[in-house]
Design an enzyme around this catalytic site. Structure first.
Site, PDB file in Angstrom:
ATOM      1  N   GLU A 175       0.849  -1.193   0.000  1.00 32.24           N
ATOM      2  CA  GLU A 175       0.000   0.000   0.000  1.00 32.24           C
ATOM      3  C   GLU A 175       0.876   1.231   0.000  1.00 32.24           C
ATOM      4  OE1 GLU A 175      -2.090  -0.138   3.684  1.00 32.24           O
ATOM      5  OE2 GLU A 175      -3.304  -1.841   3.059  1.00 32.24           O
ATOM      6  N   LYS A 200       2.431   4.532   1.496  1.00 29.73           N
ATOM      7  CA  LYS A 200       2.648   5.066   2.843  1.00 29.73           C
ATOM      8  C   LYS A 200       2.327   6.544   2.754  1.00 29.73           C
ATOM      9  CE  LYS A 200       5.800   5.040   6.773  1.00 29.73           C
ATOM     10  NZ  LYS A 200       5.120   6.115   7.393  1.00 29.73           N
ATOM     11  N   ASP A 240       1.806  10.322   3.525  1.00 27.84           N
ATOM     12  CA  ASP A 240       2.573  11.227   4.376  1.00 27.84           C
ATOM     13  C   ASP A 240       1.639  12.273   4.973  1.00 27.84           C
ATOM     14  OD1 ASP A 240       4.706  12.281   5.635  1.00 27.84           O
ATOM     15  OD2 ASP A 240       5.598  13.233   3.879  1.00 27.84           O
ATOM     16  N   TYR A 290      -6.902   0.378   7.619  1.00 30.27           N
ATOM     17  CA  TYR A 290      -6.839  -0.600   8.689  1.00 30.27           C
ATOM     18  C   TYR A 290      -8.166  -0.629   9.440  1.00 30.27           C
ATOM     19  CZ  TYR A 290      -4.199  -3.058  12.427  1.00 30.27           C
ATOM     20  OH  TYR A 290      -3.707  -3.972  13.314  1.00 30.27           O
ATOM     21  N   LYS A 312      10.820   3.041   2.962  1.00 31.99           N
ATOM     22  CA  LYS A 312      10.755   4.496   2.753  1.00 31.99           C
ATOM     23  C   LYS A 312      11.618   4.890   1.566  1.00 31.99           C
ATOM     24  CE  LYS A 312      10.527   6.900   6.691  1.00 31.99           C
ATOM     25  NZ  LYS A 312       9.823   8.071   7.191  1.00 31.99           N
ATOM     26  N   CYS A 337      19.463  46.426   3.895  1.00 32.23           N
ATOM     27  CA  CYS A 337      18.335  45.876   3.152  1.00 32.23           C
ATOM     28  C   CYS A 337      18.571  46.069   1.653  1.00 32.23           C
ATOM     29  CB  CYS A 337      17.047  46.577   3.586  1.00 32.23           C
ATOM     30  SG  CYS A 337      15.633  46.099   2.584  1.00 32.23           S
ATOM     31  N   CYS A 397      15.793  48.702   0.313  1.00 33.74           N
ATOM     32  CA  CYS A 397      15.686  50.120   0.689  1.00 33.74           C
ATOM     33  C   CYS A 397      16.957  50.647   1.345  1.00 33.74           C
ATOM     34  CB  CYS A 397      14.479  50.328   1.601  1.00 33.74           C
ATOM     35  SG  CYS A 397      14.696  49.594   3.225  1.00 33.74           S
ATOM     36  N   CYS A 418      14.572  43.901   8.154  1.00 32.77           N
ATOM     37  CA  CYS A 418      14.640  45.309   7.760  1.00 32.77           C
ATOM     38  C   CYS A 418      13.597  46.065   8.585  1.00 32.77           C
ATOM     39  CB  CYS A 418      14.342  45.457   6.274  1.00 32.77           C
ATOM     40  SG  CYS A 418      14.060  47.184   5.828  1.00 32.77           S
ATOM     41  N   CYS A 422       9.840  50.448   3.043  1.00 31.88           N
ATOM     42  CA  CYS A 422      10.546  49.416   2.276  1.00 31.88           C
ATOM     43  C   CYS A 422       9.533  48.775   1.302  1.00 31.88           C
ATOM     44  CB  CYS A 422      11.104  48.394   3.256  1.00 31.88           C
ATOM     45  SG  CYS A 422      12.013  47.075   2.476  1.00 31.88           S
TER      46      CYS A 422
HETATM   47  S1  IVH Z   1      -0.560   0.529   8.899  1.00 27.11           S
HETATM   48  C1  IVH Z   1       0.030  -1.343  13.099  1.00 27.11           C
HETATM   49  N1  IVH Z   1      -0.644   1.548   6.494  1.00 27.11           N
HETATM   50  O1  IVH Z   1       2.795   5.196   9.016  1.00 27.11           O
HETATM   51  C2  IVH Z   1       0.400  -0.547  11.923  1.00 27.11           C
HETATM   52  N2  IVH Z   1       0.284   2.878   8.229  1.00 27.11           N
HETATM   53  O2  IVH Z   1       5.151   4.453  10.743  1.00 27.11           O
HETATM   54  C3  IVH Z   1      -0.665   0.341  11.489  1.00 27.11           C
HETATM   55  N3  IVH Z   1       0.981   5.113   7.489  1.00 27.11           N
HETATM   56  O3  IVH Z   1       1.430   5.630  12.213  1.00 27.11           O
HETATM   57  C4  IVH Z   1      -0.255   1.251  10.427  1.00 27.11           C
HETATM   58  N4  IVH Z   1       0.398   4.882   5.377  1.00 27.11           N
HETATM   59  O4  IVH Z   1       0.376   6.943  10.311  1.00 27.11           O
HETATM   60  C5  IVH Z   1      -0.278   1.746   7.781  1.00 27.11           C
HETATM   61  N5  IVH Z   1      -0.822   2.300   4.307  1.00 27.11           N
HETATM   62  C6  IVH Z   1      -0.466   2.509   5.574  1.00 27.11           C
HETATM   63  C7  IVH Z   1       0.090   3.732   5.994  1.00 27.11           C
HETATM   64  C8  IVH Z   1       0.475   3.872   7.350  1.00 27.11           C
HETATM   65  C9  IVH Z   1       0.904   5.713   6.279  1.00 27.11           C
HETATM   66  C10 IVH Z   1       1.550   5.749   8.691  1.00 27.11           C
HETATM   67  C11 IVH Z   1       0.700   5.615   9.923  1.00 27.11           C
HETATM   68  C12 IVH Z   1       1.578   5.008  10.978  1.00 27.11           C
HETATM   69  C13 IVH Z   1       2.937   5.248  10.413  1.00 27.11           C
HETATM   70  C14 IVH Z   1       3.833   4.127  10.878  1.00 27.11           C
END
Ligand code: IVH
Length: 682
Positions: free
Chosen positions: A113, A115, A117, A226, A312, A406, A409, A424, A430
């Site tokens: 999946e 991740k 941000d 989840y 990552k 500056c 100015c 400044c 300015c």
């Molecule tokens: S599963 C028990 N799935 O990453 C684990 N986390 O470093 C439950 N995050 O705190 C997390 N995308 O905020 C999961 N597809 C994803 C995610 C994800 C981002 C974040 C989440 C978690 C952090 C863990």
């Protein structure tokens, strides 16, 4: 309509609106026009006003916010919110796979999946209704942000379909898609606030705002990944995602079911390429064992599950040469050093400039002109210099000495004790600081003169027509018609674009004229006193009632108003001791701006927020027309003089001009009567 009929209608409208909401925000497949949606929502709103006891917990009116949270209460998570173990290397992913296979006999499937941000959120549903939203906090307990989370349209207030247990949790990530983030930062810069460094910080900041109506305006979104609950009976993670998607949650399409670690690695490589096409930031890929039985067998360490790992993506880095350093003066006078680099490709874009932040960072990096520097693009929009390749330093490389004056100015820069910024102090003379004050003044949240913008302000300033906010009210149609953009870097005729044509000039003058009706609390915010943001301005206005009382208040008296401490009071007091500021106020008064509270706040509402309304024609008496115009502003809409494609509707009295009527007709903009308007306001 009797109460039973009203109840039936309200239920029907709520269901209909929620289903449109789902199609728009979760499926990205709208099934109704924005206008028709608003009309249905208004109808529901009006009925709910009449029968407040019939308001349903999942009514879309519960999403617009309004409630203020003074403190976010902490709650214990039913199941702790764990983190994931991280890796940046293929080798460690293979080690993870081996660890899994040592414990599990037979086939193992992984789900990959994105991740996301953003920031994680845990949602509790009881009997199908969202009852609580908690932030991660320390993993054991989190903050209750339910009121703010309810404003996020892609989070269902009530679940679709059937088959969900009486109580369970869904976890996911709240994010701010990049386009919304950029727009939000632009707005912040315009009103002189610091932009957020990245979408994650902006999302986190938004979720912790006290005013949920403001949260509702932030374009937040949420993806879920989840589901947890003792009564859930899924066999695989994939099945859980599919089911929660059917219940109404937003799930990303970018997932893959992989039969081997090699397939996982291919997905990681594919997404590394495709991640730039997403509208939001990700920082890696999460790999989870698909079978929930296998997950159980693998179990947890004290911090994270053994059945999942996060790969990552490394922030991309390149080396290039530092050619020179420019110094930019911001709207608040802060001077930022910006590195000019030999252009280089990085994460899909050509990088020519990087921020060096301040004098301390330059000293810490000990960067010199001509150095080979390492540039990195992390979550931040502007790349940063993270180090110097000392092995390549030329012995004659020139040391950097931060400028003393500056660049705009010539005033000597100042640096406050304990602060990193060089500033400044010439705030009234300015150029970028003056332009910054003007841009703040016209901003949507201040005087709301949207016929002016950054570019037009620059033209007016460069042509010496405005230097002070009150100068705007001396502008006339003739004085601005035909004004040209002054290109300081070129004399060539083709760079001199004619900017202010008839229509532009007319709109600017109309916009400035209409702004005279802006309520006092917004005028006070617009003036741009340091530390006087929207909330402080409102408190100040309602406490003192008029500008003269504020001007003559002592420092101690200022602190008697709610939310105003020593620092803010000191700034307000100092502002009104400067003769040039008092002159500005006097001129604004003469121009006819509101310098006192006219209505008590209880009368105001946000019923018409976001609407752009034209009031035209005669309504029996000029006084009545003024009252209607005030109603527009009091209910948070914008009052406009002319019909444009942005107009939401026209309130027409007798003798509405035929041209205006035709234009509204052509643009499909509703024209309503005084009676219909009043009815709309309930
Ligand atoms: S599963 C028990 N799935 O990453 C684990 N986390 O470093 C439950 N995050 O705190 C997390 N995308 O905020 C999961 N597809 C994803 C995610 C994800 C981002 C974040 C989440 C978690 C952090 C863990």
């Amino acid at each position: 309509m009797d109460k039973a009929e009203a109840e039936h209608q309200i239920k029907k409208l709520v269901n209909e609106l929620n289903s449109h909401n789902y199609n728009y925000y979760v499926k990205a497949d709208p099934t109704i026009s924005d206008y028709d949606f608003d009309m249905l929502l208004e109808k529901l709103s009006a009925m709910e006003k009449e029968y407040p006891e019939l308001v349903l917990p999942d009514s879309p009116t519960q999403r617009v916010g309004g409630a203020i949270t003074s403190e976010f209460n902490s709650f214990r998570h039913t199941y702790p919110m764990l983190s994931l173990s991280n890796t940046y290397s293929e080798g460690e992913l293979r080690d993870f796979d081996e660890r899994v296979r040592k414990i599990i006999d037979g086939e193992v499937e992984y789900i990959c999946e994105l991740k996301f941000d953003g920031l994680s959120i845990s949602l509790t549903y009881e009997n199908g209704l969202l009852v609580r939203a908690l932030t991660r906090g320390d993993g054991e307990s989190g903050d209750d942000v339910t009121t703010n989370v309810k404003t996020i349209r892609s989070i269902p207030l009530r679940l679709n379909g059937k088959g969900f247990p009486q109580s369970f949790e869904v976890r996911g990530e709240i994010i701010l898609p990049r386009p919304g983030f950029e727009k939000m930062n632009q707005d912040r810069i315009e009103i002189g606030e610091n932009p957020f460094a990245n979408p994650r910080n902006a999302a986190a900041g938004s979720l912790k705002l006290q005013d949920s109506a403001e949260v509702a305006r932030r374009p937040l979104d949420a993806y879920m990944y989840y589901a947890l609950g003792d009564a859930l009976t899924f066999e695989t993670h994939q099945q859980s995602l599919k089911t929660i998607s059917q219940w109404g949650f937003k799930i990303s399409d970018h997932t893959a079911l992989c039969k081997s670690i090699n397939e996982v690695l291919s997905f990681i490589a594919k997404m590394a390429k495709d991640r730039d096409t997403l509208t939001f930031d990700i920082d890696g890929i999460v790999i989870k064992v698909n079978s929930l039985e296998q997950q159980q067998a693998l179990g947890y360490t004290s911090k994270s599950p053994r059945w999942a790992i996060a790969y990552k993506y490394k922030a991309e880095q390149v080396a290039t040469q530092l050619l020179s350093i420019d110094y930019q003066v911001g709207r608040t006078g802060v001077v930022t050093p910006v590195a000019n680099l030999k252009p280089i490709q990085l994460a899909g874009t050509t990088v020519k400039r990087a921020s060096l932040h301040n004098a301390d960072i330059i000293a810490k990096l000990d960067v010199r002109i001509g150095d080979q520097v390492f540039v990195e693009k992390g979550g931040e929009i502007i790349p940063k210099i993270i180090g110097v390749d000392l092995s390549k330093r030329d012995m004659f490389a020139e040391q950097v000495t931060f400028i003393e004056k500056c660049p705009e100015c010539g005033t000597k820069l100042e640096r406050q004790e304990g602060e990193a910024a060089n500033v400044c102090p010439n705030e009234d003379n300015c150029p970028p600081q003056i332009k910054g004050k003007l841009e703040h003044f016209i901003h949507r949240k201040a005087m709301n003169i949207d016929s002016l913008g950054e570019g037009k302000i620059e033209i007016l300033f460069d042509n010496h027509l405005v230097k002070n906010i009150s100068d705007l009210y001396n502008l006339t149609y003739d004085s601005i018609l035909g004004l040209e953009k002054i290109n300081k870097d070129s004399d060539s005729a083709k760079d001199k674009k004619l900017s202010f044509k008839e229509k532009t000039a007319e709109n600017i003058i109309n916009g400035i004229e209409t702004s005279k009706k802006t309520p006092f609390e917004k005028v006070l915010f617009a003036i741009g006193i340091r530390y006087v943001g929207e909330t402080v301005a409102r408190k100040l206005a309602f406490h003192f009632k008029d500008i003269d009382a504020i001007i003559s208040a002592t420092n101690e008296e200022l602190q008697e108003a709610e939310n105003i401490g020593e620092k803010v009071a000191g700034s307000i007091f100092a502002y009104f001791r400067k003769p040039e500021n008092l002159l500005t106020i006097e001129n604004l008064k003469l121009a006819g701006l509101n310098m006192k509270i006219e209505k008590q706040p209880e009368l105001a509402s946000s019923t018409l927020v976001g609407k752009n309304i034209v009031v035209t024609g005669s309504f029996g008496s000029p006084k009545r027309r003024k009252e209607l115009e005030e109603l527009v502003i009091m209910n948070s809409a914008k009052l406009s003089g002319s019909v444009t494609s942005k107009t939401s509707f026209v309130v027409a009295g007798e003798n509405m001009g035929p041209e205006k009527r035709q234009k509204a007709l052509n643009l499909g903009i509703p024209v309503i009567s005084e009676g219909e308007f009043i009815e709309m306001l309930g």
